[in-house]
Design a protein around this motif. Structure first.
Motif, short mmCIF file in Angstrom:
data_model
loop_
_atom_site.label_atom_id
_atom_site.label_comp_id
_atom_site.label_asym_id
_atom_site.label_seq_id
_atom_site.Cartn_x
_atom_site.Cartn_y
_atom_site.Cartn_z
N THR A 1 0.83 -1.21 0.00
CA THR A 1 0.00 0.00 0.00
C THR A 1 0.86 1.25 0.00
O THR A 1 0.54 2.25 -0.66
CB THR A 1 -0.94 0.00 1.22
N MET A 2 1.99 1.21 0.72
CA MET A 2 2.93 2.34 0.70
C MET A 2 3.50 2.55 -0.71
O MET A 2 3.58 3.68 -1.19
CB MET A 2 4.09 2.07 1.66
N ILE A 3 3.91 1.46 -1.36
CA ILE A 3 4.45 1.56 -2.73
C ILE A 3 3.42 2.19 -3.65
O ILE A 3 3.73 3.11 -4.42
CB ILE A 3 4.87 0.18 -3.26
N ALA A 4 2.18 1.71 -3.56
CA ALA A 4 1.12 2.26 -4.41
C ALA A 4 0.90 3.73 -4.12
O ALA A 4 0.70 4.54 -5.04
CB ALA A 4 -0.17 1.47 -4.19
N HIS A 5 0.94 4.11 -2.85
CA HIS A 5 0.76 5.52 -2.47
C HIS A 5 1.87 6.40 -3.03
O HIS A 5 1.61 7.48 -3.57
CB HIS A 5 0.73 5.61 -0.94
N LEU A 6 3.11 5.92 -2.93
CA LEU A 6 4.25 6.69 -3.44
C LEU A 6 4.18 6.85 -4.96
O LEU A 6 4.44 7.93 -5.50
CB LEU A 6 5.56 6.02 -3.05
N LEU A 7 3.85 5.76 -5.66
CA LEU A 7 3.77 5.82 -7.13
C LEU A 7 2.60 6.68 -7.58
O LEU A 7 2.73 7.50 -8.49
CB LEU A 7 3.64 4.41 -7.70
N HIS A 8 1.45 6.49 -6.94
CA HIS A 8 0.23 7.22 -7.32
C HIS A 8 0.41 8.72 -7.15
O HIS A 8 -0.09 9.51 -7.96
CB HIS A 8 -0.94 6.72 -6.48
N ASN A 9 1.13 9.10 -6.08
CA ASN A 9 1.33 10.53 -5.81
C ASN A 9 2.60 11.08 -6.46
O ASN A 9 3.21 12.01 -5.95
CB ASN A 9 1.35 10.76 -4.31
N SER A 10 2.98 10.50 -7.59
CA SER A 10 4.13 10.96 -8.34
C SER A 10 3.74 11.06 -9.81
O SER A 10 2.61 10.73 -10.19
CB SER A 10 5.30 9.98 -8.19
N SER A 11 4.69 11.44 -10.62
CA SER A 11 4.44 11.49 -12.07
C SER A 11 4.41 10.10 -12.69
O SER A 11 3.99 9.94 -13.83
CB SER A 11 5.54 12.32 -12.74
#
Length: 457
Positions: free
Chosen positions: A126-136
């Protein structure tokens, strides 16, 4: 599958199954299904246009899903083999596959980041998804829990070919996946009803990482007792809190915050603030940041997104956070998870009495790991056990919560029914209360929250 094929789910209300159902619905497929119980999640699916019924009855299957040429049937391992709908589909030669096999198809269609491990995989993925989603970079994601940031367990993106997937080792499900990148967080023995021995359990993870594509990456916690057999070309990195290719330095804990410097082979990001500041999340955060960094997320994007990570429901989920009373719950249901959970709460509230309410999950797990559970629970000041949650299992003679409690070394300990514990909550002076387990004890949370707040006033 053709674009207009239909997909029918047996056990559609599970976390993993519901995410797959939403994925296929979003991609233009007709979707319907069965589940034994109506829940908030199944009601959400129905509101999104997915037809669901709650009795095992072939007559209730919509006509659209009775054509074997046009319907794929996906089932969860929790569904019994003699379930009438499953038997009917098989007898009529439908394409019937497990949830993990359907998820495997998704990993072959996209660039899959698969997160595995005895514990930590839900928070890390979930952290990985959050970091990717909130990036370009963006991503798709199938999560094993409900993200508090997204309020759901599925992310969809038309901009990204990346998909984040929680790789479940139960029933050897992760053998169906084809990872582009994979994380292994832990290999502490579990699911011995499936694997038989600790050696075979660890061998399962070795088999899983051998499936990583030749152009892929393995990120593994430092010093795990497995010997990866990787395809030629796969890069391997390690991580942990204090050492490994990716690690933390200059860790500061205080004032309800955890701040650290993230360090990797070609990166150093100072003063990262850990969203959901419990110590166990620090290691998960390092793994997540490493994966996001290797997929092109910038330093600025990483730092900003880490601070805004709100966590996963039922993973260190704070319900009351006051000076006089703290109440939180956690999904911990393995001894190492429980130990990490208790120790993390201790670090935050070292001067307060810690009471733990634990609902053991599965008779076999309680039997096989009773000594390890008792050792973890003995780290608390008070321990209260609920009856064992059976899930898919029948009772085993002599395996009870009382058997486990007898091994626990604390001054105050008791076994309660749910009703008895709620009554006990009215008068007992809790300071920090941690509820842990993977069964149905979360149904008590609203009532316990109300009782504690009323008493605090």
């Amino acid at each position: 599958m053709k674009k207009r094929e239909s997909v029918y789910f047996l056990g559609i209300g599970g976390i993993g199954m519901s995410a797959l159902a939403r994925y296929f619905k979003a991609k233009g497929f007709d979707v319907a299904g069965y589940d034994r119980t109506s829940t908030l999640l199944t009601k959400e699916l129905e509101a999104e246009g997915i037809s669901i019924h709650y009795n095992d009855d072939v007559a209730l299957i919509p006509e659209l899903y009775k054509d074997p040429q046009n319907t794929m049937v996906v089932y969860t391992p929790a569904v019994p083999a003699d379930m009438s709908e499953l038997v009917w589909f098989r007898e009529h030669k439908f394409n019937v596959c497990k949830r993990s096999q359907a998820l495997g198809e998704v990993t072959r269609m996209q660039q899959a980041i698969c997160v595995s491990g005895t514990h930590g995989k839900t928070t890390t993925s979930t952290m990985i998804a959050h970091l990717l989603h909130n990036s370009s970079v963006k991503c798709n994601a199938f999560l094993g829990g409900i993200s508090k940031n997204f309020d759901r367990n599925l992310l969809l993106s038309n901009e990204s070919d990346l998909v984040v997937i929680e790789a479940d080792e139960y029933d050897r499900s992760f053998f169906t996946l084809t990872p582009y990148m994979a994380v292994v967080t832990a290999v502490d023995a579990d699911h011995l009803d499936v694997y038989g021995t600790e050696k075979e359990y660890r061998a399962g993870f070795e088999e899983f990482v051998s499936l990583i594509r030749p152009d892929g990456v393995l990120l593994m916690k430092e010093n795990l007792p497995i010997s990866p057999r990787l395809q030629k070309g796969v890069k391997i990195y390690t991580y942990s809190i204090e050492k490994g290719d990716f690690h933390a330095e200059n860790i500061r804990i205080g004032g309800g915050e955890i701040i650290f410097d993230f360090v990797g082979p070609d990166v150093r990001i100072a003063d990262v603030q850990l969203g959901v500041p419990v110590y166990v999340n620090l290691e998960n955060g390092i793994a997540a940041m490493a994966m996001a960094w290797m997929n092109g997320v910038s330093e600025k994007e990483l730092k900003e997104a880490m601070a805004t990570f709100a966590g996963v429901k039922r993973r260190f989920d704070f319900h009351i956070k006051r000076d006089d009373i703290v109440f939180l719950d956690d999904y911990a249901h393995h001894p190492e998870e429980l130990k990490s959970s208790i120790e993390s709460v201790r670090k935050l509230y070292s001067d307060k009495k810690l009471s733990v309410v634990f609902q053991p999950h599965l008779y076999t797990r309680t039997r096989d790991l009773a000594d390890e559970f008792s050792e973890a629970l003995s780290l608390a000041d008070e321990v209260y056990l609920l009856d064992i949650y059976p899930a898919r299992e029948e009772p085993i003679e002599g395996v009870t919560s009382q058997m486990l409690l007898n091994k626990v070394q604390v001054g105050e300990k008791r076994v309660f029914s749910k009703e008895e514990f709620l009554a006990f909550t009215d008068q007992h002076p809790f300071e920090v209360l941690l509820m842990a387990g993977a069964g149905d004890l979360d149904l008590l949370i609203p009532t316990v929250t109300d009782k504690l707040l009323k008493k605090a006033k």
